[in-house]
Design an enzyme around this catalytic site. Structure first.
Site, mmCIF file in Angstrom:
data_model
loop_
_atom_site.group_PDB
_atom_site.id
_atom_site.type_symbol
_atom_site.label_atom_id
_atom_site.label_comp_id
_atom_site.label_asym_id
_atom_site.label_seq_id
_atom_site.Cartn_x
_atom_site.Cartn_y
_atom_site.Cartn_z
ATOM 1 N N ASN A 1 -41.869 -33.810 78.566
ATOM 2 C CA ASN A 1 -41.397 -32.908 77.513
ATOM 3 C C ASN A 1 -39.873 -32.865 77.627
ATOM 4 O OD1 ASN A 1 -40.380 -30.603 76.140
ATOM 5 N ND2 ASN A 1 -42.402 -29.653 76.161
ATOM 6 N N GLU B 1 -41.880 -32.406 72.308
ATOM 7 C CA GLU B 1 -40.760 -31.569 71.841
ATOM 8 C C GLU B 1 -39.525 -32.403 71.495
ATOM 9 O OE1 GLU B 1 -40.347 -27.294 72.330
ATOM 10 O OE2 GLU B 1 -40.897 -27.630 74.432
ATOM 11 N N ASP C 1 -47.910 -32.266 77.519
ATOM 12 C CA ASP C 1 -47.629 -30.885 77.920
ATOM 13 C C ASP C 1 -48.811 -30.049 77.452
ATOM 14 O OD1 ASP C 1 -46.819 -28.286 78.212
ATOM 15 O OD2 ASP C 1 -44.946 -28.498 77.101
ATOM 16 N N ASN D 1 -49.495 -26.957 78.458
ATOM 17 C CA ASN D 1 -49.208 -25.526 78.488
ATOM 18 C C ASN D 1 -50.330 -24.737 79.148
ATOM 19 O OD1 ASN D 1 -46.552 -24.653 77.560
ATOM 20 N ND2 ASN D 1 -47.067 -25.624 75.612
ATOM 21 N N ASP E 1 -47.831 -30.007 82.870
ATOM 22 C CA ASP E 1 -47.797 -31.349 82.264
ATOM 23 C C ASP E 1 -48.740 -32.239 83.066
ATOM 24 O OD1 ASP E 1 -45.226 -31.235 80.311
ATOM 25 O OD2 ASP E 1 -44.860 -30.043 82.123
ATOM 26 N N ASP F 1 -36.230 -28.523 80.613
ATOM 27 C CA ASP F 1 -36.855 -27.581 81.551
ATOM 28 C C ASP F 1 -38.134 -28.172 82.170
ATOM 29 O OD1 ASP F 1 -37.867 -27.346 78.971
ATOM 30 O OD2 ASP F 1 -37.821 -25.160 78.927
ATOM 31 N N HIS F 2 -38.619 -29.305 81.640
ATOM 32 C CA HIS F 2 -39.776 -30.007 82.209
ATOM 33 C C HIS F 2 -39.327 -31.247 82.985
ATOM 34 C CE1 HIS F 2 -43.024 -28.140 79.617
ATOM 35 N NE2 HIS F 2 -41.959 -27.798 78.944
#
Length: 271
Positions: free
Chosen positions: A7, A34, A145, A147, A216, A245-246
């Site tokens: 991501n 994303e 991802d 989530n 992930d 951030d991933h």
DNA sequence: ATGGCTTGAGTGTCAAGA
């Protein structure tokens, strides 16, 4: 064969990081989430110069996914057939005989919100889709991802996160339903460092303190799990300036095109 | 204290992420 998911949280901002990472790690197939850009804005030129071709399902501002491969992608499919959803979250393609699904599962915001209900409905439709794909393609990899942190060991502070979005029982049950199709969480096929995560909050020095969650995942059908020789989180891109951030997750498979040794015929079977 | 960063939109400041 090296399969990865990442991501990137805006491909426009992260393109230099991605190019450097592709050059360093040379994966055969990368699933991106994303993108936060329209399909028409995808930087094909830079990606092709790096030796990859892209199957893109973009969207302005939010969501957007792509599969990058070093060899041609066939039978590309966008979105979940039959699901009426304006959000671009899925792209599927066949790469070297492996069916690859790249998914960006809805975040869900908070338990009890409309977005949470959408997440659970979306996961239902996605699981049906993955089941259908598995029937048609025994060599199936589902990367993205999700989530969802599947277990308490996938969360830095399970008590604080208990029942919260990413960890709630309905989300974890939905993840188990995906595994119930026969898929393996490739990360857990191997010994891993304790406190292994793939996402850390930008705030509060989350990464430096390793306050993360593992959301992930690389899921593999039985035929691919049998060929999987490793799965790891690559922390290097998260350490860089202006990171996503991933962190990326990479799984290694023995080459599907390696010739299978032919068993020797017993003496008695010979003419 | 429902904050704290980051991104995209658009040029104010808000939605969304997880």
């Amino acid at each position: 064969m090296k399969l990865a998911t990442w991501n990137v949280n805006s491909l426009k901002v992260r393109l230099p990081h991605l190019l450097e990472w592709l050059d360093r790690t040379r994966p055969d197939c990368v699933c991106l989430q994303e993108l936060k850009m329209e399909t028409a804005a995808f930087p094909h030129e830079a990606i092709e110069a790096a030796g990859y071709t892209a199957s893109v399902n973009g969207q302005k501002t939010y969501n957007g996914v792509a599969i990058l491969t070093r060899i041609e992608a066939a039978d590309v499919l966008l979105d979940i057939p039959g699901l009426d959803d304006p959000q671009r979250r899925v792209v599927t393609a066949t790469i070297g005989g492996v069916r690859v699904i790249c998914a960006y599962v809805p975040n869900g915001q908070a338990v009890g919100t409309d977005k949470y209900e959408y997440k659970l409905r979306w996961l239902d439709a996605f699981t049906r889709f993955v089941g259908d794909q598995m029937q048609a393609h025994p060599q199936l990899a589902v990367l993205g991802d999700y989530n969802i942190a599947p277990e308490d060991r996938d969360v830095h502070d399970p008590v604080a996160w208990a029942g919260q979005v990413l960890c709630s029982e309905p989300e974890r049950t939905a993840f188990q339903r995906l595994l119930g199709l026969g898929l393996a969480d490739s990360f857990r096929l191997f010994d891993q460092p304790e406190r292994s995560f793939t996402w850390w909050d930008y705030r509060m020095n989350g990464f430096r303190r390793n306050l993360g969650v593992r959301i992930d995942h690389v899921l593999l059908s039985p035929a691919l799990a049998a060929r999987c020789t490793g799965c790891a989180v690559d922390l290097e891109p998260r350490r860089q300036e202006r990171p996503s951030d991933h962190a990326p997750v990479t799984a290694e498979l023995t080459c599907p095109r390696d010739p299978t040794p032919i068993p020797a015929q017993p003496q008695s079977m010979r003419a």
